[in-house]
Scaffold this active site. Structure first.
Site, PDB file in Angstrom:
ATOM      1  N   ASN A  40       1.055   3.995 -12.870  1.00  0.00           N
ATOM      2  CA  ASN A  40       1.356   3.790 -11.446  1.00  0.00           C
ATOM      3  C   ASN A  40       0.158   3.239 -10.672  1.00  0.00           C
ATOM      4  O   ASN A  40       0.342   2.593  -9.639  1.00  0.00           O
ATOM      5  CB  ASN A  40       1.809   5.136 -10.855  1.00  0.00           C
ATOM      6  CG  ASN A  40       1.876   5.112  -9.345  1.00  0.00           C
ATOM      7  OD1 ASN A  40       2.734   4.450  -8.757  1.00  0.00           O
ATOM      8  ND2 ASN A  40       0.939   5.813  -8.698  1.00  0.00           N
TER       9      ASN A  40
ATOM     10  N   ALA B  83       0.181 -10.557 -11.965  1.00  0.00           N
ATOM     11  CA  ALA B  83      -0.067  -9.292 -12.671  1.00  0.00           C
ATOM     12  C   ALA B  83       1.232  -8.518 -12.864  1.00  0.00           C
ATOM     13  O   ALA B  83       1.499  -7.978 -13.944  1.00  0.00           O
ATOM     14  CB  ALA B  83      -1.080  -8.457 -11.891  1.00  0.00           C
TER      15      ALA B  83
ATOM     16  N   TYR C 197      -1.411 -10.992  -7.506  1.00  0.00           N
ATOM     17  CA  TYR C 197      -0.629  -9.744  -7.610  1.00  0.00           C
ATOM     18  C   TYR C 197       0.723 -10.025  -8.283  1.00  0.00           C
ATOM     19  O   TYR C 197       1.153  -9.283  -9.174  1.00  0.00           O
ATOM     20  CB  TYR C 197      -0.447  -9.161  -6.204  1.00  0.00           C
ATOM     21  CG  TYR C 197       0.275  -7.830  -6.154  1.00  0.00           C
ATOM     22  CD1 TYR C 197      -0.392  -6.635  -6.444  1.00  0.00           C
ATOM     23  CD2 TYR C 197       1.619  -7.750  -5.787  1.00  0.00           C
ATOM     24  CE1 TYR C 197       0.260  -5.414  -6.383  1.00  0.00           C
ATOM     25  CE2 TYR C 197       2.282  -6.536  -5.718  1.00  0.00           C
ATOM     26  CZ  TYR C 197       1.597  -5.369  -6.018  1.00  0.00           C
ATOM     27  OH  TYR C 197       2.265  -4.163  -5.951  1.00  0.00           O
TER      28      TYR C 197
ATOM     29  N   ILE D 271       6.691  -0.478  -0.048  1.00  0.00           N
ATOM     30  CA  ILE D 271       6.694   0.978   0.157  1.00  0.00           C
ATOM     31  C   ILE D 271       5.657   1.277   1.239  1.00  0.00           C
ATOM     32  O   ILE D 271       4.614   0.614   1.315  1.00  0.00           O
ATOM     33  CB  ILE D 271       6.304   1.735  -1.137  1.00  0.00           C
ATOM     34  CG1 ILE D 271       7.030   1.174  -2.359  1.00  0.00           C
ATOM     35  CG2 ILE D 271       6.594   3.224  -0.999  1.00  0.00           C
ATOM     36  CD1 ILE D 271       6.507   1.724  -3.698  1.00  0.00           C
TER      37      ILE D 271
HETATM   38  N1  LIG Z   1       3.066  -0.056  -1.588  1.00  0.00           N
HETATM   39  C1  LIG Z   1       3.892  -1.030  -1.906  1.00  0.00           C
HETATM   40  O1  LIG Z   1       4.379  -1.784  -1.021  1.00  0.00           O
HETATM   41  C2  LIG Z   1       4.295  -1.243  -3.334  1.00  0.00           C
HETATM   42  C3  LIG Z   1       5.425  -2.035  -3.605  1.00  0.00           C
HETATM   43  C4  LIG Z   1       5.806  -2.248  -4.926  1.00  0.00           C
HETATM   44  C5  LIG Z   1       5.059  -1.678  -5.952  1.00  0.00           C
HETATM   45  N2  LIG Z   1       3.970  -0.922  -5.662  1.00  0.00           N
HETATM   46  C6  LIG Z   1       3.200  -0.368  -6.781  1.00  0.00           C
HETATM   47  O2  LIG Z   1       3.261   1.051  -6.715  1.00  0.00           O
HETATM   48  C7  LIG Z   1       2.095   1.598  -7.371  1.00  0.00           C
HETATM   49  C8  LIG Z   1       1.470   2.667  -6.471  1.00  0.00           C
HETATM   50  O3  LIG Z   1       0.982   2.025  -5.314  1.00  0.00           O
HETATM   51  P1  LIG Z   1       0.814   2.757  -3.896  1.00  0.00           P
HETATM   52  O4  LIG Z   1       1.589   1.943  -2.945  1.00  0.00           O
HETATM   53  O5  LIG Z   1       1.057   4.205  -4.012  1.00  0.00           O
HETATM   54  O6  LIG Z   1      -0.739   2.430  -3.644  1.00  0.00           O
HETATM   55  P2  LIG Z   1      -1.925   3.330  -3.072  1.00  0.00           P
HETATM   56  O7  LIG Z   1      -1.423   4.291  -2.076  1.00  0.00           O
HETATM   57  O8  LIG Z   1      -2.998   2.372  -2.679  1.00  0.00           O
HETATM   58  O9  LIG Z   1      -2.396   4.145  -4.368  1.00  0.00           O
HETATM   59  C9  LIG Z   1      -2.993   3.503  -5.461  1.00  0.00           C
HETATM   60  C10 LIG Z   1      -3.471   4.554  -6.462  1.00  0.00           C
HETATM   61  O10 LIG Z   1      -4.105   3.883  -7.568  1.00  0.00           O
HETATM   62  C11 LIG Z   1      -5.403   4.470  -7.783  1.00  0.00           C
HETATM   63  N3  LIG Z   1      -6.292   3.426  -8.339  1.00  0.00           N
HETATM   64  C12 LIG Z   1      -6.574   2.216  -7.787  1.00  0.00           C
HETATM   65  N4  LIG Z   1      -7.468   1.563  -8.550  1.00  0.00           N
HETATM   66  C13 LIG Z   1      -7.731   2.374  -9.623  1.00  0.00           C
HETATM   67  C14 LIG Z   1      -8.586   2.264 -10.757  1.00  0.00           C
HETATM   68  N5  LIG Z   1      -9.370   1.185 -10.960  1.00  0.00           N
HETATM   69  N6  LIG Z   1      -8.614   3.278 -11.655  1.00  0.00           N
HETATM   70  C15 LIG Z   1      -7.849   4.379 -11.466  1.00  0.00           C
HETATM   71  N7  LIG Z   1      -7.029   4.552 -10.413  1.00  0.00           N
HETATM   72  C16 LIG Z   1      -6.978   3.555  -9.496  1.00  0.00           C
HETATM   73  C17 LIG Z   1      -5.826   4.952  -6.374  1.00  0.00           C
HETATM   74  O11 LIG Z   1      -6.776   5.995  -6.387  1.00  0.00           O
HETATM   75  P3  LIG Z   1      -8.364   5.727  -6.293  1.00  0.00           P
HETATM   76  O12 LIG Z   1      -8.578   4.708  -5.218  1.00  0.00           O
HETATM   77  O13 LIG Z   1      -8.962   7.070  -6.023  1.00  0.00           O
HETATM   78  O14 LIG Z   1      -8.729   5.218  -7.656  1.00  0.00           O
HETATM   79  C18 LIG Z   1      -4.496   5.513  -5.871  1.00  0.00           C
HETATM   80  O15 LIG Z   1      -4.291   6.809  -6.405  1.00  0.00           O
HETATM   81  C19 LIG Z   1       1.166   0.403  -7.649  1.00  0.00           C
HETATM   82  O16 LIG Z   1       1.301   0.029  -8.998  1.00  0.00           O
HETATM   83  C20 LIG Z   1       1.719  -0.677  -6.745  1.00  0.00           C
HETATM   84  O17 LIG Z   1       1.440  -1.985  -7.216  1.00  0.00           O
HETATM   85  C21 LIG Z   1       3.577  -0.672  -4.383  1.00  0.00           C
END
Ligand SMILES: NC(=O)c1ccc[n+]([C@@H]2O[C@H](COP(=O)([O-])OP(=O)(O)OC[C@H]3O[C@@H](n4cnc5c(N)ncnc54)[C@H](OP(=O)(O)O)[C@@H]3O)[C@@H](O)[C@H]2O)c1
Length: 265
Positions: free
Chosen positions: A84, A152, A149, A182
């Protein structure tokens, strides 16, 4: 899969979607190994009592981080990996430097692939196992302003499909889910403003987490979240020129938001 029998490695557990997943999975009785880079944020995730929870701070873009998590996952006897963790990457490609592009690819594509490789021998030994890859609608509807993005996430979708075919004779399911926007910190103010200007729907982390938990329990193994995003994903595969034309009409708006001050991106 019965969640009370699941022992889940969840990456990105301190983020918006990750925290919602951790809460719902712990509430359903799963044992959790939670990970992210920031140990303090990881320790502060509030979870319902009763479930076994371990936490490990690692950077998954570093080989040592993947190795440390793989070692902990073996000791934890994990049977589920949820990839995730992710970072955003809004901006026109010409304006992004090489380090930004590399970080987007390393976090969103290479890290889940390396972690999956490291955990596969363990997962294969389990009576029932699953790998869940969190993609994005941009992986099937590549979008201007999100070139790296989108690349990826398209790679993660292809990886998931190839691996599912490679593991067709193994007790390891490969799930791939493509959420639309989200409401999480991944989206900086410029992206929130862009979504609002384009009228793009935005789901709550809890709504998306509930759908992922249901996929783990009952399937399906492949899912787009939201309408019309699911339809557009299909259309982009069948007739990409149609989407080229439709999205060209949005380019001026995307460019305007991509040139927002750096602290809004
Ligand atoms: N938000 C959206 O609009 C959206 C839409 C579609 C898909 N997604 C996907 O959903 C997933 C979760 O995203 P989110 O929206 O919850 O984002 P978020 O709130 O920014 O959380 C991202 C998480 O990834 C961790 N992370 C980032 N870089 C890392 C690294 N190098 N090593 C280990 N951990 C790392 C962060 O913690 P630390 O910074 O402490 O490492 C955090 O726990 C992602 O794959 C994202 O691409 C998000």
């Amino acid at each position: 899969m019965q969640l009370k029998d699941a022992r889940i490695v969840l990456t990105g557990a301190s983020g918006g979607l990750g925290e919602a997943l951790a809460r719902q999975l712990a509430g359903a009785g799963a044992a959790l190994l939670l990970t992210a880079r920031d140990a303090a944020r990881l320790a502060a995730i509030p979870l319902p009592g009763g479930s076994e929870v371990q936490r490990l701070a690692v950077d998954l873009t570093q080989p040592a981080g993947v190795a440390a998590l793989a070692g902990a996952a073996h000791a934890f006897r994990a049977n589920v990996l949820i990839n995730n963790a992710g970072i955003g990457g809004f901006g026109l490609l010409e304006a992004q430097d090489r380090a930004t592009v590399d970080a987007i690819l390393a976090t969103n594509l290479a890290a889940p692939m390396h972690l999956t490789q490291a955990l596969l021998p363990l997962l294969r030994e389990q009576p029932a196992a699953a790998i869940v890859n969190i993609g994005s609608s941009f992986g099937s509807i590549p979008f201007a302003g999100f070139a790296a993005y989108s690349a990826a996430k398209a790679g993660l979708r292809a990886f998931s499909q190839a691996l599912r075919r490679e593991l067709a004779d193994a007790p390891v399911r490969v799930l791939h889910v493509a959420p639309r926007a989200i409401d999480t910190p991944l989206n900086p103010p410029a992206v929130v403003a862009l979504n609002s200007a384009l009228g793009s729907a935005c789901d709550s982390p809890d709504t998306v987490a509930a759908q992922i938990v249901a996929m783990l329990q009952h399937g399906p193994d492949e899912r787009h979240i939201g309408f019309p995003e699911g339809l557009f994903a299909w259309l982009n595969g069948a007739a990409p020129r149609l989407l080229d034309r439709g999205l060209a009409g949005k380019l001026a708006i995307i460019k305007r938001h991509a040139s927002a001050p750096a602290d809004a991106r």
